[in-house]
Design an enzyme around this catalytic site. Structure first.
Site, PDB file in Angstrom:
ATOM      1  N   ASP A 139      62.433  29.969  66.307  1.00  0.00           N
ATOM      2  CA  ASP A 139      61.426  29.319  66.778  1.00  0.00           C
ATOM      3  C   ASP A 139      60.682  30.311  67.825  1.00  0.00           C
ATOM      4  OD1 ASP A 139      62.575  29.237  69.724  1.00  0.00           O
ATOM      5  OD2 ASP A 139      64.129  28.048  68.839  1.00  0.00           O
ATOM      6  N   LYS A 140      59.692  29.690  68.517  1.00  0.00           N
ATOM      7  CA  LYS A 140      58.786  30.560  69.247  1.00  0.00           C
ATOM      8  C   LYS A 140      59.340  31.158  70.450  1.00  0.00           C
ATOM      9  CE  LYS A 140      54.213  29.888  71.490  1.00  0.00           C
ATOM     10  NZ  LYS A 140      53.079  29.086  71.927  1.00  0.00           N
TER      11      LYS A 140
END
Length: 277
Positions: A139-140
């Site tokens: 994820d980011k």
């Protein structure tokens, strides 16, 4: 969609490289010069150095059934050429040599090419000379090891095995760890929002770290690929993950890499591990 995204979807090049091609005047749409950020559709004929790279346009422009059949055949061939590269003189190269990269994804880079998130995506960030695709995601807000390849069959094999091979993370939490909490993670956590209990896993603290660091940091090895799994596991017991770093996938590690760097690795380093699963 924008011209650079369309070229990326067609597997011609990354969006960043597409912008460079547009600036160089090497891209035309329906025979006319294209502008940066121009919107296109699947029916538009997109040409690189005079060669159409959009198979849908070839079909749409067929004048009769016989020509439609011939163009459809050529269209299928074009779409099947995974990672196809187009040369300056309009001729396409053969399928590129197999590539497998170990990349240290920095925080803030996303593993998707969607326009919904304006952050730099992983393909643009790595800017590799051959079109490659990430295997799985981080994820980011997470960082660490992720693999990229231009081999579709390898992507499929690893994705099929993602719920079995080991992935090791270093996790930093917002409050001091307790033995009870770590034991519960190791035993498996029921995630109400996913209606699933995670598999038992390995959890430990690095006893060589300074006490102030160690009381907020632990290692965890999971063999599942649930969405935001570790963050959800910690949240189930009132802990918030401040930092999440993946340091190992199977036997591949971040060794020698800094954020934003990658190294080329042999396909056998992964395929041998897959054979043992």
């Amino acid at each position: 969609m924008r011209i650079n995204k369309r070229l990326s979807e067609l597997g011609v090049c990354s969006r960043r490289e597409a912008d460079r091609l547009v600036e160089a005047g090497r891209i035309t749409v329906n025979g006319k010069p294209v502008e940066m950020g121009q919107q296109v559709t699947e029916a538009d004929s997109i040409e690189l150095d005079g060669t159409c790279v959009n198979p849908h346009a070839l079909n749409a422009n067929a004048k009769n059934p016989e020509e439609r059949f011939l163009l459809a055949t050529e269209s299928t061939k074009m779409m099947e050429r995974y990672g196809e590269q187009i040369s300056r003189d309009g001729k396409d190269y053969d399928k590129p040599e197999p590539v497998l990269l170990a990349y240290y994804k920095p925080r803030g880079v996303v593993c998707t090419t969607s326009d919904k998130d304006k952050s730099t995506n992983i393909i643009e960030a790595i800017n590799y000379h051959t079109r490659v695709y990430p295997i799985g995601r981080l994820d980011k807000e997470s960082e660490g090891l992720i693999l990229l390849t231009n081999q579709g069959d390898l992507v499929n094999r690893i994705n099929r095995a993602r719920n079995y091979h080991e992935k090791e993370y270093v996790v930093t939490t917002d409050k001091a760890l307790t033995k009870e909490f770590l034991d519960k993670l190791a035993d498996g956590v029921y995630l109400k929002e996913l209606n699933v209990t995670t598999r038992p896993c390995e959890v430990w603290q690095d006893m060589t770290l300074a006490p102030k660091v160690r009381q907020h940091e632990f290692h965890i090895v999971i063999t599942q690929g649930l969405n935001r799994q570790i963050r959800r596991m910690c949240a189930a017991y009132g802990y918030k993950v401040k930092k999440l770093k993946r340091i190992r996938i199977m036997d591949l590690t971040l060794h020698g890499l800094k954020p934003g760097q990658y190294r080329e690795i042999e396909l056998s380093e992964v395929t041998d591990d897959l054979e043992n699963l």
